[in-house]
Design a protein around this motif. Structure first.
Motif, PDB file in Angstrom:
ATOM      1  N   TYR A 122      80.614  37.570  38.350  1.00 56.13           N
ATOM      2  CA  TYR A 122      81.886  37.545  39.092  1.00 56.13           C
ATOM      3  C   TYR A 122      83.083  37.073  38.268  1.00 56.13           C
ATOM      4  CZ  TYR A 122      85.194  36.367  42.823  1.00 56.13           C
ATOM      5  OH  TYR A 122      86.309  36.282  43.616  1.00 56.13           O
ATOM      6  N   THR A 124      88.123  40.598  47.087  1.00 58.72           N
ATOM      7  CA  THR A 124      87.443  40.603  45.787  1.00 58.72           C
ATOM      8  C   THR A 124      87.643  41.963  45.129  1.00 58.72           C
ATOM      9  OG1 THR A 124      85.360  41.384  46.753  1.00 58.72           O
ATOM     10  CG2 THR A 124      85.673  38.984  46.600  1.00 58.72           C
ATOM     11  N   ASP A 167      92.212  44.774  44.786  1.00 59.76           N
ATOM     12  CA  ASP A 167      91.246  43.972  45.533  1.00 59.76           C
ATOM     13  C   ASP A 167      90.947  44.630  46.879  1.00 59.76           C
ATOM     14  OD1 ASP A 167      91.119  42.152  43.550  1.00 59.76           O
ATOM     15  OD2 ASP A 167      92.081  40.512  44.623  1.00 59.76           O
ATOM     16  N   HIS A 221      96.329  40.931  45.170  1.00 64.48           N
ATOM     17  CA  HIS A 221      95.536  39.780  45.601  1.00 64.48           C
ATOM     18  C   HIS A 221      96.393  38.902  46.497  1.00 64.48           C
ATOM     19  CE1 HIS A 221      92.005  37.076  44.844  1.00 64.48           C
ATOM     20  NE2 HIS A 221      92.863  36.227  45.368  1.00 64.48           N
ATOM     21  N   ASP A 252      92.029  40.814  38.318  1.00 63.37           N
ATOM     22  CA  ASP A 252      93.110  40.192  39.086  1.00 63.37           C
ATOM     23  C   ASP A 252      94.340  39.899  38.241  1.00 63.37           C
ATOM     24  OD1 ASP A 252      91.810  40.322  41.452  1.00 63.37           O
ATOM     25  OD2 ASP A 252      91.456  38.182  41.704  1.00 63.37           O
ATOM     26  N   ASN A 299      90.530  29.983  43.127  1.00 65.22           N
ATOM     27  CA  ASN A 299      89.428  29.963  44.077  1.00 65.22           C
ATOM     28  C   ASN A 299      88.985  28.547  44.441  1.00 65.22           C
ATOM     29  OD1 ASN A 299      88.436  32.829  42.409  1.00 65.22           O
ATOM     30  ND2 ASN A 299      88.644  32.830  44.632  1.00 65.22           N
ATOM     31  N   LYS A 307      86.489  39.218  37.521  1.00 66.24           N
ATOM     32  CA  LYS A 307      87.538  38.832  38.475  1.00 66.24           C
ATOM     33  C   LYS A 307      88.813  38.461  37.747  1.00 66.24           C
ATOM     34  CE  LYS A 307      89.748  35.580  41.111  1.00 66.24           C
ATOM     35  NZ  LYS A 307      90.748  34.590  40.645  1.00 66.24           N
TER      36      LYS A 307
END
Length: 512
Positions: A344, A372, A366, A4, A352, A240, A348
Motif C-alpha cells: 500500500y 484509495t 482515488d 484525494h 496520490d 493517514n 499510495k
C-alpha cells in the motif's frame, strides 16, 4: 494531484503507526545475521549507522512530513515541492518498482518460516510438495503467492485501517520476538554473569573469518546502514495519521527503539551463544551447520536450550524446539505485516502525489468510496501476479530473468534515500516553505550539515555495494564493466530513463 479528499475515515493512531514502522524497518533476522557475520564487532557498526544515518534521516522525514502534512503523496510531495517533478518522480518510481520486485520474491518465500513454526523444519521440499500436489515447490509457492497478493490487494483497496491492523500484527510479532530475546538474554546474563556465552567481547574483530578483512568489515557497515531502511515507507503516510501528536509520537517512539535495538540485540545474543561452538560449527564433512536461512531459528533455539539448563529442566531440548518454532511464527507474521504495509504505502505515495494526468486510464485517481488508489492497486496486483506466474511456471529462463531484475533493483531501492536527503537540503534553503516542526533545522546550518552527512553516507554505501571486488560478475545484456556489478548500475539507469520519458510525455501534453 489526485482527487484525494480529506477525511477522518481510515485514520490510524500513534500505536498503529509505530507498529507499522517496526514491521517495515526493524528486521529481527538482522540481529541473528549480524551476530553470525560479525559477533560482537557488529555493535559499533550499528551504533555508527544509527548516528550517521538512521537518527538524522528519521528526523528529516518528520520535519518534511509535518511541513507538507496537508498535502498527499508522502515522499513524492516532499521532493517535488523542494526540488521539482523530474527529481521527485525519478526517486519515487525507482523506489516503487523496487518494492514491486520485492513483493514477487517475498510472496513466494515467506511460507518457510511458517513451516518452521508449525513443524520445526522446512517441510516444503520438492519431494514433499511433489508427493502432495504433483507440483514443484516453486510452482506450489507461486500459486500460494498469487492468492496472497490478490487478498492483500483486496484489503488495501478498502483503506489504511485494514492495512494497519495486519501491519500491527506484524509489529506485535517483532516486539514479541525481541521481548523473548531481551528478557531471556537478561535472565541468562544475571544468572551466568558476564560470560557472554564464552564468546570473546571483541568490538573490533569478527570471529567469522569471512568478515575478518577491512574490506569485508566495510561491507558489513553498508549492510548495517541498509538494515535501518524502510522508515520512509510508513513515515510518508502522514495524511493517514489522526493528528500531529500521533504522527510525531509514533515516529519518535519507533525510531528511538530501533536505533538501539540492533546493538542491544546483538549484545544479548552473545550472552547465550558461543560463536565458535554454535555459529562456527561444522558437520562430519566439514560443511557449516548454520547458514543464512537457519541462523535465526538456531539462535532463538539456543536461547531456549540455555534457559532450559538454567531452570534445570530434565530435557532442555524441549524448550529449544519450542523457542525455535516461536521464532518461525514470529518471522512469518513479521513478513506478513511488512508485505501489507509495502503493498500500500509506496504506491499510495506515488499515485496520490503525482498529477492524475501523468497516468493513463484513470489510474492516478482515488476511488470515490474507499479514498484509495483502487485502479493503481489493481494494476500493481496484476503485474505482481503475472511476474509470480512467469517465475513459477516459466522455467529456468524466467527464474534467471527475475534474478537479474532483483539485481537491477538492489541499488534502486536505496537510491531514493539520497533523493530525499538532498531534497531536505533544498527544503531548508527554501524560506517560502513553512516549517512547523524543527529539530535538526532549529539551526539551519546544522540541518544542512546533517542532510549532507546522510546524503554522503548513503552515497558511499551504494557505491561500495556496486563494486565487484572479487571479479565474480558476468555482466548483463552483453555488457561487462570491470570492477562493478553491472545490473546494479544498469537497473537505476533504465528506471531513470523510463521515469524521464513518463514525465516528458506528461509535460509535452500539458503544453498542447
Amino acid at each position: 494531484m489526485s482527487n484525494h479528499t480529506k477525511t477522518d475515515q481510515n485514520k490510524m493512531g500513534m500505536t498503529a503507526l509505530a507498529l507499522m514502522i517496526f514491521t517495515s524497518v526493524y528486521g529481527f533476522a538482522n540481529i541473528a545475521l549480524s551476530f553470525f557475520n560479525m559477533g560482537y564487532s557488529a555493535i559499533p557498526y550499528f551504533l555508527l549507522s544509527a548516528v550517521l544515518y538512521f537518527i538524522p534521516f528519521s528526523l528529516i522525514i518528520a520535519e518534511m512530513a509535518q511541513a507538507f502534512k496537508d498535502d498527499h503523496g508522502g515522499i513524492y510531495t516532499w521532493m517535488e515541492k523542494s526540488v521539482g517533478i523530474k527529481w521527485a518522480f525519478t526517486g519515487i518510481f525507482m523506489w516503487w518498482i523496487s518494492y514491486v520486485v520485492w513483493m514477487v520474491g517475498k510472496a513466494t518465500n515467506m511460507w518457510i518460516p511458517l513451516s518452521f513454526g508449525i513443524f520445526g523444519k522446512n517441510i516444503f521440499t520438492d519431494a514433499n510438495v511433489m508427493a502432495w500436489t504433483g507440483l514443484k515447490s516453486s510452482q506450489f509457492f507461486g500459486i500460494i503467492g498469487i492468492i496472497f497478493m490478490i487478498y492483500t490487494t483486496y484489503v488495501a483497496i478498502k483503506g489504511i485501517k485494514g492495512i494497519s491492523k495486519v501491519a500491527s500484527i506484524g509489529g506485535i510479532a517483532v516486539i514479541a520476538l525481541n521481548i523473548l530475546l531481551f528478557v531471556g538474554g537478561i535472565l541468562v546474563l544475571l544468572t551466568k554473569g558476564l560470560t557472554f556465552g564464552e564468546t570473546s567481547f571483541n568490538l573490533f574483530t569478527s570471529p567469522n573469518p569471512n568478515f575478518a578483512t577491512p574490506v569485508a568489515s566495510l561491507g558489513f557497515l553498508v549492510y548495517s546502514i541498509f538494515a535501518f531502511g524502510g522508515m520512509e515507507a510508513s513515515g510518508g503516510l502522514v495524511d493517514n495519521v489522526k493528528d500531529k501528536k500521533s504522527y510525531i509520537g509514533g515516529l519518535t517512539f519507533a525510531g528511538a527503539i530501533i536505533s538501539i535495538g540492533y546493538a542491544i540485540g546483538v549484545f544479548l545474543v552473545g550472552t547465550f551463544t558461543n560463536w565458535a561452538d554454535i555459529m562456527g560449527a561444522t558437520d562430519v564433512n566439514g560443511e557449516a551447520i548454520v547458514n543464512y536461512a537457519t541462523v535465526t531459528y538456531v539462535i532463538v533455539g539456543q536461547l531456549g536450550l540455555t534457559l532450559g539448563k538454567i531452570f534445570n529442566m530434565s530435557n532442555p531440548e524441549i524448550l529449544k524446539v519450542l523457542f525455535a518454532r516461536f521464532a518461525g511464527f514470529g518471522m512469518f507474521f513479521a513478513y506478513v505485516g511488512a508485505f501489507f504495509t509495502l503493498v500500500y504505502a509506496p504506491l499510495k505515495q506515488m499515485i496520490d502525489g503525482t498529477p492524475e494526468e501523468l497516468w493513463p486510464y484513470g489510474i492516478g485517481s482515488d476511488d470515490l468510496v474507499t479514498r484509495t488508489p483502487k485502479k493503481a492497486l489493481i494494476m500493481q496486483a496484476i503485474f505482481v501476479v503475472v511476474m509470480i506466474a512467469l517465475v513459477a511456471f516459466g522455467g529456468s529462463g524466467a527464474s534467471k530473468f527475475f534474478a537479474t531484475l532483483q539485481g537491477m533493483t538492489n541499488i534502486a531501492m536505496t537510491l531514493p534515500y539520497i533523493f530525499i536527503s538532498y531534497a531536505y537540503i533544498k527544503f531548508l534553503n527554501n524560506d517560502s516553505i513553512d516549517k512547523p516542526f524543527q529539530v535538526l533545522s532549529r539551526n539551519k546550518s546544522f540541518g544542512i550539515f546533517a542532510g549532507w552527512i546522510v546524503t554522503l553516507v548513503v552515497t558511499f554505501a551504494n557505491i561500495f555495494s556496486v563494486m565487484d571486488l572479487n571479479g565474480s560478475d558476468v555482466g548483463i545484456f552483453g555488457i561487462n564493466i570491470p570492477g562493478v556489478y553491472d545490473e546494479f548500475i544498469i537497473g537505476p539507469v533504465i528506471f531513470s530513463i523510463i521515469s524521464y520519458l513518463i514525465v516528458h510525455h506528461y509535460e509535452k501534453n500539458r503544453k498542447k
